[in-house]
Design a protein around this motif. Structure first.
Motif, mmCIF file in Angstrom:
data_model
loop_
_atom_site.group_PDB
_atom_site.id
_atom_site.type_symbol
_atom_site.label_atom_id
_atom_site.label_comp_id
_atom_site.label_asym_id
_atom_site.label_seq_id
_atom_site.Cartn_x
_atom_site.Cartn_y
_atom_site.Cartn_z
ATOM 1 N N GLN A 256 32.598 -7.853 -19.646
ATOM 2 C CA GLN A 256 31.943 -8.552 -18.539
ATOM 3 C C GLN A 256 30.611 -7.854 -18.314
ATOM 4 O O GLN A 256 30.484 -6.663 -18.625
ATOM 5 C CB GLN A 256 32.773 -8.436 -17.261
ATOM 6 C CG GLN A 256 34.127 -9.098 -17.332
ATOM 7 C CD GLN A 256 34.917 -8.942 -16.031
ATOM 8 O OE1 GLN A 256 34.387 -8.533 -15.013
ATOM 9 N NE2 GLN A 256 36.188 -9.274 -16.089
ATOM 10 N N ALA A 268 41.358 -9.922 -19.025
ATOM 11 C CA ALA A 268 42.131 -9.737 -17.790
ATOM 12 C C ALA A 268 41.845 -10.885 -16.829
ATOM 13 O O ALA A 268 40.789 -11.510 -16.897
ATOM 14 C CB ALA A 268 41.771 -8.419 -17.139
ATOM 15 N N GLY A 269 42.794 -11.155 -15.962
ATOM 16 C CA GLY A 269 42.568 -12.204 -14.958
ATOM 17 C C GLY A 269 43.649 -12.226 -13.894
ATOM 18 O O GLY A 269 44.811 -11.900 -14.165
ATOM 19 N N GLU A 284 44.476 -17.745 -18.761
ATOM 20 C CA GLU A 284 43.319 -16.836 -18.829
ATOM 21 C C GLU A 284 42.699 -16.818 -20.227
ATOM 22 O O GLU A 284 41.485 -16.827 -20.366
ATOM 23 C CB GLU A 284 43.732 -15.416 -18.419
ATOM 24 C CG GLU A 284 43.752 -15.190 -16.913
ATOM 25 C CD GLU A 284 42.374 -15.295 -16.261
ATOM 26 O OE1 GLU A 284 41.354 -14.988 -16.905
ATOM 27 O OE2 GLU A 284 42.326 -15.726 -15.093
ATOM 28 N N GLU A 288 38.945 -18.053 -20.757
ATOM 29 C CA GLU A 288 37.891 -17.086 -21.059
ATOM 30 C C GLU A 288 37.366 -17.169 -22.485
ATOM 31 O O GLU A 288 36.184 -16.959 -22.720
ATOM 32 C CB GLU A 288 38.375 -15.661 -20.745
ATOM 33 C CG GLU A 288 38.683 -15.514 -19.256
ATOM 34 C CD GLU A 288 38.784 -14.076 -18.770
ATOM 35 O OE1 GLU A 288 38.863 -13.167 -19.602
ATOM 36 O OE2 GLU A 288 38.781 -13.895 -17.529
ATOM 37 N N GLU A 332 32.370 -16.095 -17.087
ATOM 38 C CA GLU A 332 33.324 -14.996 -16.869
ATOM 39 C C GLU A 332 32.992 -13.769 -17.707
ATOM 40 O O GLU A 332 33.235 -12.648 -17.284
ATOM 41 C CB GLU A 332 34.740 -15.460 -17.256
ATOM 42 C CG GLU A 332 35.234 -16.641 -16.461
ATOM 43 C CD GLU A 332 36.366 -16.262 -15.527
ATOM 44 O OE1 GLU A 332 36.874 -15.146 -15.633
ATOM 45 O OE2 GLU A 332 36.726 -17.102 -14.697
HETATM 46 MG MG LIG Z 1 38.673 -11.996 -16.610
#
Ligand SMILES: [Mg+2]
Ligand SMILES: NC(=O)C1=CN([C@@H]2O[C@H](COP(=O)(O)OP(=O)(O)OC[C@H]3O[C@@H](n4cnc5c(N)ncnc54)[C@H](O)[C@@H]3O)[C@@H](O)[C@H]2O)C=CC1
Length: 389
Positions: A256, A268-269, A284, A288, A332
């Motif tokens: 990110q 990750a989420g 996720e 993403e 994202e």
């Molecule tokens: Mg994420």
């Protein structure tokens, strides 16, 4: 304290309410006959009388410790009493007091007396000690608390002006947890992240969301109650899935824009409301990087304090070998890509958060982060056999 020491101190028989201990000679013989190891740190037991003989069950150190902490959470008087012999970790605006030696940080603990002296010296009411939260205890049942010297303080402007004087007095410095976390030992890191998460939660839940009235913390800080309508609020964690996707030979890492320069991690989420862990992983990964998960396998979980308390649930997942074309969701992620086993193994070997990788190579999250464990597992055993998603 070991079993033998404890019995030697308590002579022949019984004492302490339901923690009754039986004749030392009998027990020693009995334990030896039954092959118990007397050097094990089992030192507390429960006994009951059955007809003409005693039955007893020794509890492990872990069980007695857990029961003790449960009692302190439930019983305000017991918790207040535990503060008398307890130890306190200190925070200032959620930054823990740390002492540095070389590359390592240590978290000092203070007795109640030392804390009372400190508060008196800085003109703060010792009543503030009731704002402290219980975060654990030693095997000898020394209870550990955390107190933030500034949060919720009526004299907070004053207190923040006194930060450097306090640091001098305490021979340490209030250090941002994000900065110090990876230079703490695992035990201190775990205690301080729990403490910070709990202190932050109390700071943000001062009022009842239904009545608007101030809520009241119990002594241990395991809950808050609204006195007007009796609603109980418990500290919360948000479930987050973190997934290392593999196509059988490579793994997928992403970054990110908010990550430190050059760091790549697993996807990750946050779980959406109503979702299972499996559904959150599938969503996720699709959201993403535009891939469909074929199989997944749970690995481990971790409490993560940043930015608020999350329960990180870590999984390995696979996609079909023929369906590996990534479509990065740029809202994202900044970048995502497939990395070979060799590339990841090399990055893992060189990983050092203090000297971040030079010459354009990527680096991975530090050891304490569950993302690191997940990546390490894959490097050690890339072909685990996950379940269908
Ligand atoms: Mg994420
Ligand atoms: N311990 C570890 O190894 C790692 C931990 N993490 C943590 O995982 C967390 C989630 O990862 P992201 O990719 O940022 O999540 P994400 O992919 O769900 O994106 C974050 C966005 O989700 C939304 N969101 C939904 N529910 C939310 C909630 N309860 N709290 C905050 N935002 C929510 C917000 O719009 C936010 O901007 C982060 O807080 C990060 O610190 C991430 C990677 C490694």
């Amino acid at each position: 304290m070991e079993l033998l020491d404890f019995y030697c101190q308590c002579e022949n028989v019984l004492f302490m309410g339901n923690k009754i201990l039986i004749d030392i000679q009998f027990k020693r013989n009995h334990l030896l006959q039954n092959g118990f190891d007397l050097t094990m740190s089992l030192y507390c037991g429960i006994a009951c009388r059955r007809k003409s003989f005693w039955c007893f069950r020794l509890l492990s150190t872990y069980v007695t410790k857990t029961r003790y902490l449960f009692e302190l959470k439930e019983d305000d008087d017991a918790c207040k009493k535990a503060q008398q012999t307890g130890a306190f970790y200190l925070f200032h605006s959620l930054a823990p007091l740390l002492q540095k030696s070389g590359h390592q940080y240590q978290a000092p603990r203070h007795s109640l007396l030392e804390l009372e002296r400190l508060l008196a010296k800085f003109g703060q009411d010792t009543q503030r000690i009731e704002d402290s939260v219980l975060i654990g205890c030693s095997e000898q049942h020394e209870a550990w608390f955390a107190l933030d010297l500034v949060l919720n303080s009526s004299s907070s402007i004053n207190a923040s002006l006194q930060k450097s004087e306090m640091e001098t007095e305490l021979k340490g410095s209030f250090t941002k947890l994000r900065k110090a976390l990876f230079q703490l030992n695992t035990k201190d890191a775990s205690l301080l992240t729990t403490a910070q998460a709990l202190l932050r939660w109390h700071d943000a839940h001062q009022f009842c969301s239904r009545s608007g009235q101030p809520t009241k913390k119990n002594m241990a800080g395991s809950k808050r109650v609204c006195p007007s309508n009796k609603i109980i609020y418990y500290p919360q964690m948000a479930p987050v899935v973190i997934t290392l996707v593999s196509d059988g030979t490579r793994c997928l890492l992403a970054r990110q824009s908010s990550f430190p320069k050059g760091m790549y991690s697993a996807l990750a989420g946050f779980c959406d409301i109503g979702e299972s862990m499996e559904e959150a992983v599938r969503r996720e990964v699709a959201e993403e990087v535009g891939l469909e998960v074929e199989t997944l396998q749970y690995s481990a979980s971790q409490h993560w304090p940043f930015p608020n308390s999350s329960l990180m649930i870590a999984c390995h997942a696979t996609v079909k070998p023929g369906q590996t074309e990534i479509q990065v969701n740029l809202k994202e992620l900044e970048a995502a890509g497939w990395f070979s086993h060799d590339e990841v193994a090399t990055a893992l070997r060189k990983n050092n958060p203090y000297t971040q990788q030079q010459n354009g190579t990527f680096w991975l999250p530090p050891k304490l982060a569950i993302a690191h464990q997940l990546i390490k597992e894959w490097v050690e055993k890339p072909s685990c056999s996950p379940l269908p998603a």
